[in-house]
Design a protein around this motif. Sequence first.
Motif, short mmCIF file in Angstrom:
data_model
loop_
_atom_site.label_atom_id
_atom_site.label_comp_id
_atom_site.label_asym_id
_atom_site.label_seq_id
_atom_site.Cartn_x
_atom_site.Cartn_y
_atom_site.Cartn_z
N GLU A 20 0.83 -1.21 0.00
CA GLU A 20 0.00 0.00 0.00
C GLU A 20 0.86 1.26 0.00
OE1 GLU A 20 -3.83 -1.88 2.46
OE2 GLU A 20 -2.14 -0.96 3.51
N VAL A 25 -1.61 4.37 -2.19
CA VAL A 25 -3.04 4.28 -2.49
C VAL A 25 -3.77 5.61 -2.31
CG1 VAL A 25 -3.21 1.81 -2.03
CG2 VAL A 25 -3.49 3.41 -0.15
N VAL A 68 -6.22 -3.91 -4.19
CA VAL A 68 -5.59 -3.67 -2.88
C VAL A 68 -6.65 -3.54 -1.78
CG1 VAL A 68 -4.16 -2.08 -1.56
CG2 VAL A 68 -3.57 -2.59 -3.90
N ARG A 72 -7.23 -6.00 1.51
CA ARG A 72 -7.26 -5.49 2.89
C ARG A 72 -8.57 -5.87 3.58
NH1 ARG A 72 -3.95 -4.85 6.56
NH2 ARG A 72 -2.53 -3.64 5.21
#
Length: 365
Positions: A20, A25, A68, A72
């Motif tokens: 990340e 991000v 992503v 998560r």
Amino acid sequence: MADDLIQKIAELSSTLLTIEKVLDVTNMAIEIKELEVQASAPNLWDDPAAAQVVTSRLSFLQNELKKVLALRQRLDDVAVLIELATDENDTASLTDAKNEINNLIPAIREMEVRTLLSGEYDAREALVTIRSEAGGVDAADWAEMLLRMYIRYCERQNWKTDIYETSYAEEAGIKSATFAVHAPYAYGTLSVEQGTHRLVRISPFDSQSRRHTSFAGVEVVPVVDKSDQIIISDDEIRVDVYRSSGPGGQGVNTTDSAVRITHLSSGIVVSCQNERSQLQNKATALAVLQSKLLEKRHQEEQAKIDALKNSTSGSWGNQMRSYVLAPYQLVKDLRTEFETGNPAAVLDGDLDGFIEAGIRWRKQH
């Protein structure tokens, strides 16, 4: 069991946090919003080339961010599942959590490999050229097998491909083929496939069914960008037109629409025959030539660095992978030592393991 799973989640969470940070991000989300504004502009397609850059970049960033965030969320969900299962002594839910973690490991590893693609041209689309080398008709057949392997790999990745030129061999297979891969990071991903690929098998073209060794070369170059400033003047090239050739009697075979361009100073030759228009074929061939000249410039710059290294090539030249179909079944990468006993799957495009190992190996060397 729960303690082991919690430890594994902590390790995966740490890896994902690094991913990340590398992908950034927060700025990725900001760039997506900016590109969405540009993509909604009513005059976007007044400049098709610029519009293609905007929409491709937007689609790529949206997919990356989605991946992503989904990873998560899955990690957070499985952590909650383990906590509830532990409180209620629910072994079935713990087993489900273990299975989900086993699914998350390769998914996060794939994203981690993507963060290793940080070279100057890694984010580019790719142009791949395959040529038959030593081995006669077996080598031509082997080159065609490699072409199919890479097209199948791209299909598995949902990457769009365009075959620009195919030169067929007389008896079977191909002398060469060039195709484009239209996907962000296609060059960074596929560049580790560059080199000589060696095939050992019982030849289908040998009446005595003897074992033959044949070779084919793979070249991967990045697609040029407007900022690359690869300018080619008319007096630097020779342009020849000819009639397209190939099986099937397609419409492209009826006129002299195929184009071959020779760059006089470097000797680089490129061809394109996939379009019906000679003008379109010339434009595509020029784009391919620009990419090859860009790669040549990059290699010359890299050679200055490599000259300081004590790297020597053996009798096999730049051979990078061996595919053995007889007397046993094995595909082995000679740089990374990655191998598999399932050549059929590899030749059907299952290259993920080899490419991941190649990217990690390149980062270390």
